[in-house]
Design a protein around this motif. Structure first.
Motif, PDB file in Angstrom:
ATOM      1  N   UNK A 118      -4.384 -16.982   0.000  1.00 50.97           N
ATOM      2  CA  UNK A 118      -3.292 -17.602   0.735  1.00 50.97           C
ATOM      3  C   UNK A 118      -3.826 -18.594   1.746  1.00 50.97           C
ATOM      4  N   UNK A 119      -3.000 -19.058   2.618  1.00 51.42           N
ATOM      5  CA  UNK A 119      -3.412 -20.069   3.586  1.00 51.42           C
ATOM      6  C   UNK A 119      -2.564 -21.310   3.426  1.00 51.42           C
ATOM      7  N   UNK A 120      -3.202 -22.448   3.420  1.00 53.09           N
ATOM      8  CA  UNK A 120      -2.451 -23.690   3.336  1.00 53.09           C
ATOM      9  C   UNK A 120      -1.965 -23.982   1.927  1.00 53.09           C
ATOM     10  N   UNK A 121      -0.767 -24.531   1.838  1.00 55.06           N
ATOM     11  CA  UNK A 121      -0.265 -25.019   0.572  1.00 55.06           C
ATOM     12  C   UNK A 121      -1.057 -26.273   0.212  1.00 55.06           C
ATOM     13  N   UNK A 122      -1.914 -26.149  -0.804  1.00 57.86           N
ATOM     14  CA  UNK A 122      -2.765 -27.259  -1.213  1.00 57.86           C
ATOM     15  C   UNK A 122      -3.144 -27.071  -2.674  1.00 57.86           C
ATOM     16  N   UNK A 123      -2.540 -27.801  -3.593  1.00 58.06           N
ATOM     17  CA  UNK A 123      -2.778 -27.590  -5.030  1.00 58.06           C
ATOM     18  C   UNK A 123      -4.025 -28.314  -5.519  1.00 58.06           C
ATOM     19  N   UNK A 158      -0.899 -18.859  -4.739  1.00 59.61           N
ATOM     20  CA  UNK A 158       0.125 -18.833  -3.691  1.00 59.61           C
ATOM     21  C   UNK A 158       0.806 -20.192  -3.569  1.00 59.61           C
ATOM     22  N   UNK A 159       0.036 -21.270  -3.709  1.00 61.21           N
ATOM     23  CA  UNK A 159       0.608 -22.611  -3.599  1.00 61.21           C
ATOM     24  C   UNK A 159       1.676 -22.843  -4.656  1.00 61.21           C
ATOM     25  N   UNK A 162      -4.336 -33.529  -2.681  1.00 60.02           N
ATOM     26  CA  UNK A 162      -3.474 -33.020  -3.730  1.00 60.02           C
ATOM     27  C   UNK A 162      -1.997 -33.085  -3.386  1.00 60.02           C
ATOM     28  N   UNK A 163      -1.667 -33.620  -2.208  1.00 57.78           N
ATOM     29  CA  UNK A 163      -0.286 -33.612  -1.731  1.00 57.78           C
ATOM     30  C   UNK A 163       0.443 -34.943  -1.910  1.00 57.78           C
ATOM     31  N   UNK A 164      -0.240 -35.963  -2.367  1.00 59.74           N
ATOM     32  CA  UNK A 164       0.413 -37.264  -2.493  1.00 59.74           C
ATOM     33  C   UNK A 164       1.614 -37.254  -3.440  1.00 59.74           C
ATOM     34  N   UNK A 165       1.599 -36.483  -4.544  1.00 55.75           N
ATOM     35  CA  UNK A 165       2.798 -36.451  -5.390  1.00 55.75           C
ATOM     36  C   UNK A 165       4.020 -35.869  -4.685  1.00 55.75           C
ATOM     37  N   UNK A 166       3.820 -35.170  -3.553  1.00 52.36           N
ATOM     38  CA  UNK A 166       4.931 -34.579  -2.815  1.00 52.36           C
ATOM     39  C   UNK A 166       5.561 -35.573  -1.829  1.00 52.36           C
ATOM     40  N   UNK A 167       4.791 -36.605  -1.478  1.00 56.50           N
ATOM     41  CA  UNK A 167       5.243 -37.575  -0.481  1.00 56.50           C
ATOM     42  C   UNK A 167       6.420 -38.381  -1.029  1.00 56.50           C
ATOM     43  N   UNK A 168       7.466 -38.494  -0.216  1.00 58.70           N
ATOM     44  CA  UNK A 168       8.669 -39.200  -0.638  1.00 58.70           C
ATOM     45  C   UNK A 168       9.626 -38.321  -1.423  1.00 58.70           C
ATOM     46  N   UNK A 183       3.819 -32.173   7.980  1.00 55.69           N
ATOM     47  CA  UNK A 183       4.732 -31.183   7.413  1.00 55.69           C
ATOM     48  C   UNK A 183       4.040 -30.365   6.322  1.00 55.69           C
ATOM     49  N   UNK A 184       2.765 -30.065   6.537  1.00 53.76           N
ATOM     50  CA  UNK A 184       2.090 -29.108   5.673  1.00 53.76           C
ATOM     51  C   UNK A 184       2.645 -27.717   5.898  1.00 53.76           C
TER      52      UNK A 184
END
Length: 252
Positions: free
Chosen positions: A153-158, A83-84, A211-217, A243-244
């Protein structure tokens, strides 16, 4: 557990604690956030085993090959991150297909296309192709309900993947594309989906394991150090991405 009760349970958990792994380094003056922990008593839980979610070791197979007179686009092996990554992965593989050396016939938007599987990856692949103007799409599946995708499903977290370093760059790109897709739903910018995504604070013990640091910025704001106060004498230092995204899009 019904879809609605599971959705409420997961959303409550998401606003509480998304993951408890690793150690967090606190800033000098972290915010204190009071939250209510989810209730795990038996009276609040339904069926305990909803589905089995196989974890495939190694990176997902995202490739295009030709066997005989058939062009085959592979899009599977996402571990626990179907889902992510679903909408971004569908976009990526369909781009590979359309731009491949084998796909000259796809200039005709009426070319027959078969999708194997009616889970999240298969349906997002069909949806993306349809948005590109392809009209002769058939989905083949032994069933279309009670799939793992209906319960996952659930939180977007790769984070439920085992990728090679070379593949991680592609996975991050796919994840960013998926985030944009769900963010559009959450902000009512997608006319095809009237609901199914919600922007929520997402808590982790540290930035690296999120797993979300590449999304920051790129599509997300930096995480903040916080203290979670559960109101029962328990506090925990964590980091939060405000902003998850929580996902609950319903499959047919």
């Amino acid at each position: 557990m019904s879809h609605s009760s599971r959705r409420y349970f997961l959303q409550s958990s998401a606003v509480g604690v998304a993951a408890l792994i690793g150690n967090s380094a606190l800033g000098s003056t972290p915010d204190i956030r009071k939250i209510t922990p989810p209730n795990f008593n038996d009276a609040y839980l339904g069926q305990r085993i909803l589905c089995y979610r196989p974890m495939r070791h190694g990176s997902p197979n995202l490739s295009v090959v030709k066997e005989g007179n058939k062009i085959i686009a592979h899009n599977y092996g996402h571990g626990g991150s179907g889902w992510t990554l679903g909408p971004g992965s569908a976009n990526y593989v369909n781009e590979l297909l359309i731009n491949s050396q084998y796909a000259m016939d796809l200039a005709n938007k009426a070319t027959p296309i078969a999708i194997i599987g009616a889970g999240v990856i298969g349906l997002f692949t069909a949806y993306d192709l349809n948005k590109r103007g392809f009209s002769n799409i058939t989905i083949y599946a032994d069933r279309v309900d009670s799939l793992t995708s209906h319960n996952a499903g659930g939180l977007l977290a790769p984070v439920s993947m085992d990728n090679s370093p070379e593949m991680q760059v592609t996975i991050d790109r796919i994840g960013v594309e998926a985030y944009r897709f769900y963010d559009g739903i959450a902000k009512n910018k997608n006319k095809d989906f009237k609901g199914g995504a919600l922007i929520v604070p997402t808590y982790f013990n540290n930035r690296q394991d999120s797993g979300l640091e590449p999304y920051v910025g790129v599509v997300m704001q930096p995480a903040k150090e916080v203290i979670l106060d559960f109101g029962n004498g328990t506090t925990r230092p964590m980091v939060v991405y405000d902003d998850g995204i929580y996902i609950w899009i319903q499959l047919p």
